[in-house]
Design a protein around this motif. Structure first.
Motif, PDB file in Angstrom:
ATOM      1  N   GLU A  39       0.868  -1.176   0.000  1.00  0.00           N
ATOM      2  CA  GLU A  39       0.000   0.000   0.000  1.00  0.00           C
ATOM      3  C   GLU A  39       0.909   1.231   0.000  1.00  0.00           C
ATOM      4  OE1 GLU A  39      -1.540   3.251   0.715  1.00  0.00           O
ATOM      5  OE2 GLU A  39      -1.208   2.559   2.776  1.00  0.00           O
ATOM      6  N   ARG A  75     -10.931  -0.550   4.150  1.00  0.00           N
ATOM      7  CA  ARG A  75     -11.655  -0.031   2.986  1.00  0.00           C
ATOM      8  C   ARG A  75     -10.793   0.998   2.265  1.00  0.00           C
ATOM      9  NH1 ARG A  75     -16.833  -1.673   2.845  1.00  0.00           N
ATOM     10  NH2 ARG A  75     -17.863  -2.283   4.803  1.00  0.00           N
ATOM     11  N   GLY A  76     -10.754   0.896   0.947  1.00  0.00           N
ATOM     12  CA  GLY A  76      -9.926   1.788   0.161  1.00  0.00           C
ATOM     13  C   GLY A  76     -10.616   3.042  -0.328  1.00  0.00           C
ATOM     14  N   GLY A  90      -7.849   4.787  -1.838  1.00  0.00           N
ATOM     15  CA  GLY A  90      -6.750   3.858  -1.632  1.00  0.00           C
ATOM     16  C   GLY A  90      -6.381   3.049  -2.859  1.00  0.00           C
ATOM     17  N   TYR A  91      -5.147   2.568  -2.862  1.00  0.00           N
ATOM     18  CA  TYR A  91      -4.681   1.660  -3.899  1.00  0.00           C
ATOM     19  C   TYR A  91      -3.722   0.676  -3.239  1.00  0.00           C
ATOM     20  CZ  TYR A  91      -2.633  -0.270  -8.124  1.00  0.00           C
ATOM     21  OH  TYR A  91      -2.217  -1.132  -9.100  1.00  0.00           O
ATOM     22  N   MET A  92      -3.967  -0.602  -3.493  1.00  0.00           N
ATOM     23  CA  MET A  92      -3.156  -1.624  -2.867  1.00  0.00           C
ATOM     24  C   MET A  92      -2.983  -2.777  -3.848  1.00  0.00           C
ATOM     25  SD  MET A  92      -3.883  -3.608   0.784  1.00  0.00           S
ATOM     26  CE  MET A  92      -4.236  -2.087   1.660  1.00  0.00           C
ATOM     27  N   TRP A 114      -9.710  -1.642  -3.088  1.00  0.00           N
ATOM     28  CA  TRP A 114      -8.297  -1.292  -3.194  1.00  0.00           C
ATOM     29  C   TRP A 114      -7.782  -1.369  -4.630  1.00  0.00           C
ATOM     30  CZ3 TRP A 114      -6.097   1.197   0.597  1.00  0.00           C
ATOM     31  CH2 TRP A 114      -6.623   1.062   1.890  1.00  0.00           C
ATOM     32  N   ASN A 139     -11.780  -5.118  -6.226  1.00  0.00           N
ATOM     33  CA  ASN A 139     -10.383  -5.485  -6.375  1.00  0.00           C
ATOM     34  C   ASN A 139     -10.177  -6.138  -7.737  1.00  0.00           C
ATOM     35  OD1 ASN A 139      -9.103  -4.796  -3.687  1.00  0.00           O
ATOM     36  ND2 ASN A 139     -10.810  -6.051  -2.972  1.00  0.00           N
TER      37      ASN A 139
END
Length: 366
Positions: A39, A75-76, A90-92, A114, A139
């Motif tokens: 992340e 939670r993204g 968010g970005y994962m 994410w 995702n």
């Protein structure tokens, strides 16, 4: 004997049955879970330091009585101050480590939105006996639903929407007797719906749109008493609409558009006073429009466009209490368009490309 303040505090905590740190095994499982993910933008895993994963580890909650991890909620999307401060969602990347399955007291697992998490759902996830919420929406997860998904007897929410899940829906899913919310939309799921899907008697929402599901709509769905929202749109479903669906007592939204459904419109469907949104467009429905509308009829949306319906528009439709959006274009309807409400507020586009409809708002005079 005198007790120090510290000793008194320990005695009080023990007496109250309160544990103020997580178990080493749960901490080890979380660290392994973290190691499989990257992340880069928000640094939420920077909080996962020290030996106590129950306090100040972002997204982790524990049972205070035994220090076991109960909830893992990541939670993204910007629902938290950390996202507002960063000004971004968010970005994962990475995958879901099977180490999650060591968290055998887990009741809530949310790793949602994410965008870059890939890989498959660990098959051992079905060994979590207390899991109530499984939410992995948004995702890039691949693979199929675990074959024994039905082992999660306490599951109430299963949300795997907006991923790249393939394969059939496991027949064991009908064993999720407590399931209330099912969302598998926007994946690449194939095969047919289990014929005994109606065994999911607690379900209130079933969203399976935007997949590659084939076969017919199981009649057993009509036995799901609490079902209020059914979305099977944008699949490859064939066969006719079971008439029993029109008798469902709390069904409010029915989306079956963009499939290969044939047969006639069930009379019970359009006479169901509880239905509010019905979209059956872009199928191959034929036959006549049932003349079953009453002063109790109330549709926010009634879309029957791009089918093979024939005959006149029922005059009883003008007695409806409310029709917000009506779309009958691209059928084989014929005859004069009724006057009065709701026809006096509809545009010509709602009636175009029929065989011989005439009257307002079309320019064709009867």
């Amino acid at each position: 004997m005198k007790l120090t303040v510290a000793c008194v505090a320990v005695v009080v905590l023990v007496a109250a049955g309160v544990v103020d740190s997580c178990t080493p095994a749960d901490r080890e499982a979380l660290v392994a879970f973290k190691s499989a993910l990257t992340e880069p933008n928000l640094g939420i895993f920077n909080t996962w330091t020290g030996t106590d994963c129950c306090n100040n580890w972002y997204g982790v909650s524990c049972d205070p009585t035994d220090g076991r991890v109960n909830d893992l909620i990541l939670r993204g999307e910007p629902e938290d101050k950390i996202f507002e401060k960063a000004g971004r969602s968010g970005y994962m990347t990475g995958s879901l480590s099977p180490s999650l399955c060591a968290l055998d007291r887990l009741t809530t697992l949310v790793v949602a939105d994410w965008k870059g998490i890939s890989g498959e759902i660990p098959s051992c996830i079905t060994s979590l006996p207390h899991l109530r919420i499984l939410d992995l929406i948004g995702n890039q997860i691949t693979g199929k639903l675990p074959d024994d998904i039905g082992k999660l007897q306490k599951l109430t929410v299963l949300n795997l929407a907006d991923n790249k899940i393939t394969g059939n829906i496991s027949p064991s899913i009908v064993n999720l007797g407590r399931l209330m919310h099912l969302d598998l939309s926007n994946n690449q799921i194939t095969g047919v719906l289990p014929t005994d899907l109606g065994k999911l008697s607690m379900m209130s929402r079933a969203l399976l749109n935007r997949n590659k599901i084939t076969g017919a709509i199981p009649r057993s769905i009509a036995s799901i008493y609490r079902l209020a929202d059914l979305d099977l749109s944008m699949n490859q479903i064939s066969g006719s609409i079971p008439a029993e669906i029109g008798s469902m007592p709390v069904l409010s939204t029915l989306n079956l558009d963009s499939n290969q459904i044939t047969g006639e419109l069930p009379v019970s469907l359009l006479s169901n006073s509880g239905l509010n949104i019905v979209n059956l467009s872009r199928n191959s429905l034929d036959g006549f429009l049932p003349d079953v509308f009453t002063p109790g009829t109330y549709f926010s949306v009634l879309d029957l466009s791009f089918n093979k319906l024939k005959g006149p528009i029922p005059k009883s439709l003008s007695s409806a209490k409310y029709i917000g959006h009506l779309d009958l274009r691209n059928n084989h309807l014929c005859g004069s368009i009724p006057t009065g409400f709701p026809f006096d507020h509809l545009e010509a586009s709602s009636f175009t490309n029929n065989d011989c409809l005439c009257g307002s708002p079309l320019l064709r005079v009867c």
